[in-house]
Design a protein around this motif. Sequence first.
Motif, PDB file in Angstrom:
ATOM      1  N   VAL A  91       0.833  -1.209   0.000  1.00 56.15           N
ATOM      2  CA  VAL A  91       0.000   0.000   0.000  1.00 56.15           C
ATOM      3  C   VAL A  91       0.865   1.254   0.000  1.00 56.15           C
ATOM      4  CG1 VAL A  91      -1.721   1.315   1.305  1.00 56.15           C
ATOM      5  CG2 VAL A  91      -1.876  -1.192   1.187  1.00 56.15           C
ATOM      6  N   TYR A  94       2.826   1.959  -3.259  1.00 56.14           N
ATOM      7  CA  TYR A  94       1.980   2.543  -4.309  1.00 56.14           C
ATOM      8  C   TYR A  94       1.822   4.050  -4.085  1.00 56.14           C
ATOM      9  CZ  TYR A  94      -2.064   3.777  -7.098  1.00 56.14           C
ATOM     10  OH  TYR A  94      -2.891   4.398  -7.990  1.00 56.14           O
ATOM     11  N   ILE A  95       1.615   4.441  -2.832  1.00 53.87           N
ATOM     12  CA  ILE A  95       1.426   5.858  -2.512  1.00 53.87           C
ATOM     13  C   ILE A  95       2.678   6.664  -2.846  1.00 53.87           C
ATOM     14  CG2 ILE A  95       1.103   7.505  -0.612  1.00 53.87           C
ATOM     15  CD1 ILE A  95      -0.648   5.335   0.739  1.00 53.87           C
ATOM     16  N   GLY A 193       3.706  -2.813  -5.589  1.00 56.75           N
ATOM     17  CA  GLY A 193       2.917  -1.625  -5.274  1.00 56.75           C
ATOM     18  C   GLY A 193       3.447  -0.387  -5.977  1.00 56.75           C
TER      19      GLY A 193
END
Length: 261
Positions: A91, A94-95, A193
């Motif tokens: 997560v 990806y950010i 990600g």
Amino acid sequence: MRFILFLPLLIFVGFIVGILGSLFGIGGGFLVAPILTFIFDYFGIPDGVKFAVGTSLLVVFINSIVSIFRHAKIKNINWKASIIIGVISLVFSYISGFLVVNFIDSAMLKKLFGIFLISNAIYMAKSHHIDKISDREDNLAHFIFCGVVAGFLSGLFGIGGGIVIIPILTFAKYPVKRSVAISVGVIPLTSIGGLISYLTANTNSYIYNIGYVSIPIALIMAIPIIYSSKLGIKINQKISSKHLRIMLSAILGTMGLIMLL
């Protein structure tokens, strides 16, 4: 035609990365990203460092899958810890990948990467205490923290996260070889990600790319990984934790200086 001159370098780096992936439980992005930055800058490709980071993440992902296969054969992966850290890191990678693609300047990214590598090298070089650690119980808080930090830095710098996970776990008094075993299972999730952010970026077609990822270059580097990863496993089983730590520290410091200079 000039690109052909770099083929031996790409193959050689892929060979070394395969060894490091199995030996240290890292994806090798800290080595791939700086070298690809140099190559892309040489060819005058805009945002070369972003192409380097995106392509590095694909190489790291392939290397991590091969490393898992090698380590699983000797039942050397802590799957529970790896999955916890990996899902969280996916997560956050990806950010941070999204932030790099859309907001972060390439020149600043290069300097931050150099500082990050050198800081890690200094920590590993000074951490003599970790050579004497035998074992400790799993701690969920440590794994969550690892996932957040490793994920964010993975998407930022094109690394698999192992280069972050191992120092964090050794600082928390996990043995080096156990930290490596955890790291091996985390890297595929961490790298995928950030890779999604770079693949979906809107860029021009410079180097047979999808987004900020050069598919041909990644595949050229990935081929020797399949063969060299066997050597990394053999070395890992024979070398001491102290020598693992010293080797990793030297490699990190060298690549960090290259990125800064």
